[in-house]
Design an enzyme around this catalytic site. Structure first.
Site, PDB file in Angstrom:
ATOM      1  N   HIS A  45      26.274   9.571  19.649  1.00  0.00           N
ATOM      2  CA  HIS A  45      26.708  10.878  20.157  1.00  0.00           C
ATOM      3  C   HIS A  45      28.151  11.171  19.765  1.00  0.00           C
ATOM      4  O   HIS A  45      28.539  12.334  19.648  1.00  0.00           O
ATOM      5  CB  HIS A  45      26.538  10.939  21.679  1.00  0.00           C
ATOM      6  N   ASP A  73      13.392  -4.508  18.687  1.00  0.00           N
ATOM      7  CA  ASP A  73      12.331  -4.936  17.784  1.00  0.00           C
ATOM      8  C   ASP A  73      11.663  -3.692  17.188  1.00  0.00           C
ATOM      9  O   ASP A  73      12.206  -2.594  17.271  1.00  0.00           O
ATOM     10  CB  ASP A  73      11.320  -5.830  18.514  1.00  0.00           C
ATOM     11  N   ASN A  96      24.711  15.344  26.515  1.00  0.00           N
ATOM     12  CA  ASN A  96      25.430  14.195  27.079  1.00  0.00           C
ATOM     13  C   ASN A  96      25.327  14.061  28.591  1.00  0.00           C
ATOM     14  O   ASN A  96      25.313  12.953  29.127  1.00  0.00           O
ATOM     15  CB  ASN A  96      26.918  14.277  26.705  1.00  0.00           C
ATOM     16  N   SER A 149      35.938  11.011  20.345  1.00  0.00           N
ATOM     17  CA  SER A 149      36.105  12.217  21.176  1.00  0.00           C
ATOM     18  C   SER A 149      35.156  12.236  22.363  1.00  0.00           C
ATOM     19  O   SER A 149      35.476  12.797  23.421  1.00  0.00           O
ATOM     20  CB  SER A 149      35.919  13.487  20.333  1.00  0.00           C
ATOM     21  N   HIS A 155      15.449   3.704  19.754  1.00  0.00           N
ATOM     22  CA  HIS A 155      14.701   3.975  20.983  1.00  0.00           C
ATOM     23  C   HIS A 155      13.735   2.845  21.334  1.00  0.00           C
ATOM     24  O   HIS A 155      12.886   2.995  22.204  1.00  0.00           O
ATOM     25  CB  HIS A 155      13.959   5.308  20.871  1.00  0.00           C
ATOM     26  N   THR A 156      13.877   1.728  20.663  1.00  0.00           N
ATOM     27  CA  THR A 156      13.138   0.528  21.070  1.00  0.00           C
ATOM     28  C   THR A 156      13.799  -0.104  22.293  1.00  0.00           C
ATOM     29  O   THR A 156      13.253  -1.003  22.918  1.00  0.00           O
ATOM     30  CB  THR A 156      13.055  -0.505  19.921  1.00  0.00           C
ATOM     31  N   PRO A 211      20.206  16.300  17.965  1.00  0.00           N
ATOM     32  CA  PRO A 211      18.860  16.867  18.133  1.00  0.00           C
ATOM     33  C   PRO A 211      18.341  16.685  19.553  1.00  0.00           C
ATOM     34  O   PRO A 211      18.404  15.578  20.097  1.00  0.00           O
ATOM     35  CB  PRO A 211      18.008  16.079  17.135  1.00  0.00           C
ATOM     36  N   THR A 266       8.447  -3.593  25.177  1.00  0.00           N
ATOM     37  CA  THR A 266       9.581  -4.531  25.206  1.00  0.00           C
ATOM     38  C   THR A 266      10.871  -3.728  25.407  1.00  0.00           C
ATOM     39  O   THR A 266      11.654  -3.567  24.477  1.00  0.00           O
ATOM     40  CB  THR A 266       9.658  -5.335  23.890  1.00  0.00           C
ATOM     41  N   ARG A 321      24.053   4.428  22.087  1.00  0.00           N
ATOM     42  CA  ARG A 321      23.946   5.887  22.176  1.00  0.00           C
ATOM     43  C   ARG A 321      25.332   6.554  22.132  1.00  0.00           C
ATOM     44  O   ARG A 321      25.495   7.613  21.535  1.00  0.00           O
ATOM     45  CB  ARG A 321      23.213   6.276  23.462  1.00  0.00           C
TER      46      ARG A 321
END
Length: 326
Positions: A69, A253, A97, A79, A197-198, A167, A248, A65
């Site tokens: 970001h 995955d 953030n 930054s 996002h898994t 977003p 999971t 992430r």
């Protein structure tokens, strides 16, 4: 005299061409950028990332992430790592953030070890790119060759981080497509990158509306979320966390896409990818074709890593990722 001017003119043109060529060459990232200047960079990063994930699997998603970001706000320039100073407010407290990005201490440890190996050579921006790749691989996902050669920014921008370039979790499909397109990323790139996002967790404050108000959600899944996240706003409830992929949560995955088909996307923006719109077919494909998902994810990660890097003599190589050099 004319011949003299002509030859001088040719020399100047040749020099200009050389300068332009040199700049464009130095502006290209490459997978072997540190092969001579810091040959142990990959093993050093991997060792720290592996240790961090073994202690707390969530750190893998946090490192991934951070890279995302970072790249979406003024390019992949490190930054996002800068602490506030008397002269500027950094990006850490920006709406997307605050309470969301973490693992800064992992980056600090990587930087400290690399500085002992090869002082003032490897940028913090590149450390984020390598750590993101290693996190995906360690948690069972694909591996790829990371392009390197980015340099670090000398400032950060709270206003840019707050401008909507990242977003928000209640985004519509149209907004997601638009925000990614603004960064040179296609709709396919956006759907593939959303597969990150898994892994990872989300705070109650970003999925509360989804589990209490939305209709396009599996009822038992909503109830599970409600057991973790109280309906009323405020602390300590806002900071309760739930896995983005309930099946999971610490494995990279394609279950994220399987969840969406069952209306079990934790974030409103996640479920938008499978909600009767233009991206439904791609979600279906990724849900049963892991190889294609991995391939598209890797291509999209490489493209994201190419967003407006500082190269050549721009920026600097920070000694400490949290602050600019003196």
């Amino acid at each position: 005299m004319a011949a003299h001017y002509a030859s001088s003119f040719l020399v100047i043109v040749s020099l200009l061409v050389l300068v332009i060529f040199t700049r464009s060459s130095s502006a290209k990232l490459s997978t072997n950028f540190y092969s001579k200047s810091c040959p142990k960079v990959f093993s050093t990063v991997q060792s720290v990332v592996h240790s961090a994930i073994s202690k707390q699997p969530r750190q893998g998603a946090s490192l991934l992430r951070l890279h995302f970001h970072d790249c979406f706000v003024n390019g992949c320039d490190g930054s996002v790592l800068l602490d506030d100073t008397p002269t500027f407010t950094g990006e850490k407290t920006a709406r997307p953030n605050s309470g969301s990005i973490r693992a800064f201490e992992v980056v600090d440890e990587i930087k400290s070890k690399i500085e002992k190996e090869c002082p003032e050579v490897v940028s913090c921006a590149d450390i984020l790119a390598i750590a993101a790749r290693d996190s995906v691989k360690i948690l069972g996902g694909p591996k790829w060759d990371v392009k390197l050669g980015r340099r670090d920014s000398k400032t950060a921008s709270l206003s840019a981080a707050n401008s909507g370039v990242i977003p928000p979790p209640n985004s519509t499909l149209g907004n997601l497509i638009k925000r990614f397109k603004a960064k040179g990323l296609s709709t396919k790139d956006m759907v593939a990158l959303s597969g990150a996002h898994t892994i990872g967790q989300a705070r109650c404050t970003v999925f509360r509306d989804r589990i209490y108000k939305d209709k396009n959600i599996d009822s038992s899944f909503a109830k599970t979320g409600q057991n973790k996240c109280p309906k009323t706003t405020g602390l300590p409830g806002d900071n309760k966390i739930a896995p983005l992929d309930l099946q999971t949560p610490t494995a990279f995955d394609n279950y994220y896409y399987k969840n969406l088909i069952e209306q079990k996307g934790l974030l409103r923006s996640d479920q938008q990818l499978f909600n009767g719109g233009s991206t439904d077919s791609l979600v279906k494909k990724y849900s049963h074709d892991t190889e294609t998902f991995y391939s598209d994810f890797v291509n999209a990660m490489i493209k994201m890593g190419d967003i407006e890097p500082l190269t050549g003599s721009s920026g600097e190589i920070r000694k400490n990722c949290r602050k600019v050099n003196n």
